[in-house]
Design an enzyme around this catalytic site. Structure first.
Site, PDB file in Angstrom:
ATOM      1  N   ASP A  13       0.873  -1.179   0.000  1.00 16.16           N
ATOM      2  CA  ASP A  13       0.000   0.000   0.000  1.00 16.16           C
ATOM      3  C   ASP A  13       0.910   1.230   0.000  1.00 16.16           C
ATOM      4  OD1 ASP A  13      -2.354   1.657   0.504  1.00 16.16           O
ATOM      5  OD2 ASP A  13      -1.617   1.784   2.561  1.00 16.16           O
ATOM      6  N   ASP A  15      -0.066   5.148   1.005  1.00 15.83           N
ATOM      7  CA  ASP A  15      -0.224   6.075   2.130  1.00 15.83           C
ATOM      8  C   ASP A  15      -0.281   5.307   3.445  1.00 15.83           C
ATOM      9  OD1 ASP A  15      -0.413   8.347   0.447  1.00 15.83           O
ATOM     10  OD2 ASP A  15      -2.506   7.878   0.037  1.00 15.83           O
ATOM     11  N   ASP A 175      -1.613  -0.815   5.935  1.00 19.85           N
ATOM     12  CA  ASP A 175      -1.953  -0.322   7.272  1.00 19.85           C
ATOM     13  C   ASP A 175      -3.446  -0.139   7.475  1.00 19.85           C
ATOM     14  OD1 ASP A 175      -2.150   1.915   5.490  1.00 19.85           O
ATOM     15  OD2 ASP A 175      -2.092   3.243   7.229  1.00 19.85           O
TER      16      ASP A 175
END
Length: 226
Positions: A13, A15, A175
């Site tokens: 991922d 960001d 996250d």
């Protein structure tokens, strides 16, 4: 005689996983609200709004602004946000500590790497290039690269395909619960990035959690030894 196995692949991922992009995302959020005459917003309030793409971020910003934001056109606000954020996306954003060393270790161990993000793919590519990271990644699957986006597993599977990998030989690192859900649906091992922006409960369903990027090469080798 069987051939060599497909390459091992780590999919990141963007960001909150590869990049600490909250400062730029929050700065654009603050400018957007103030452009409508609304009160600004602190970065910590924006943190929990990240992970579902720009439209969702803008929707949450306007909802948080309350009655004063009623009547603002969502499409216009999203376009205004993108116009502000796109040319300024790397003013403050940087890779998380240990990221470059982890990428070096993974590459040295023969891993391929890719990015799977809900950001528009053109924006993701610009950011990766501006931070001089493009040589590390075999593919970038953006939020508009396929008909669906995370948490739909087809977004992750499509990115794995672009990188020349296979689900059984891939690991998703993220996250956010969108990353974990996409990995679950794609039958892909997953590492929850505890250093990012997601709440602790979002780790549920992940194969394993990691406290820092520095742990990732060791964890990846354990999940997929060869």
């Amino acid at each position: 005689m069987s051939g060599s196995p497909p390459p091992r692949l780590v999919v990141f991922d963007m960001d909150g996983t590869l990049l600490d992009s909250l400062p730029d995302l929050a700065a654009s959020a603050d400018r957007l609200l103030k452009s409508y005459g609304l009160a600004g917003i602190a970065p910590e309030a924006v943190r929990a709004m990240i992970g579902d793409g720009v439209a969702a971020l803008v929707r949450r910003l306007l909802a948080d602004a309350g009655d004063d934001a009623k009547g603002i056109d969502m499409h216009e606000a999203t376009a205004r946000y993108l116009a502000d954020y796109t040319p300024r996306a790397v003013e403050l954003s940087r890779p998380f500590p240990g990221t470059l060393h982890a990428l070096e270790q993974l590459r040295a161990a023969g891993w391929r790497m890719a990015v799977c993000t809900n950001k528009p793919v053109a924006a993701a590519r610009r950011i990766v290039a501006a931070l001089d990271l493009e040589d590390w990644f075999d593919a970038i699957g953006g939020g508009d690269s396929f008909p669906v986006r995370k948490p739909d597993p087809a977004h992750l599977l499509g990115t794995i395909g672009l990188a020349g990998g296979q689900a059984a030989r891939a690991i998703m690192v993220g996250d956010h619960h969108n990353d974990v859900l996409a990995a679950e649906g794609a039958a892909v091992r997953s590492v929850f990035a505890r250093w990012g922006y997601g709440r602790p409960e979002m780790e549920a369903g992940a194969t394993v959690g990691a406290d820092s990027m520095a742990e990732l090469p060791h964890i990846a080798a354990r999940l997929l030894p060869q």
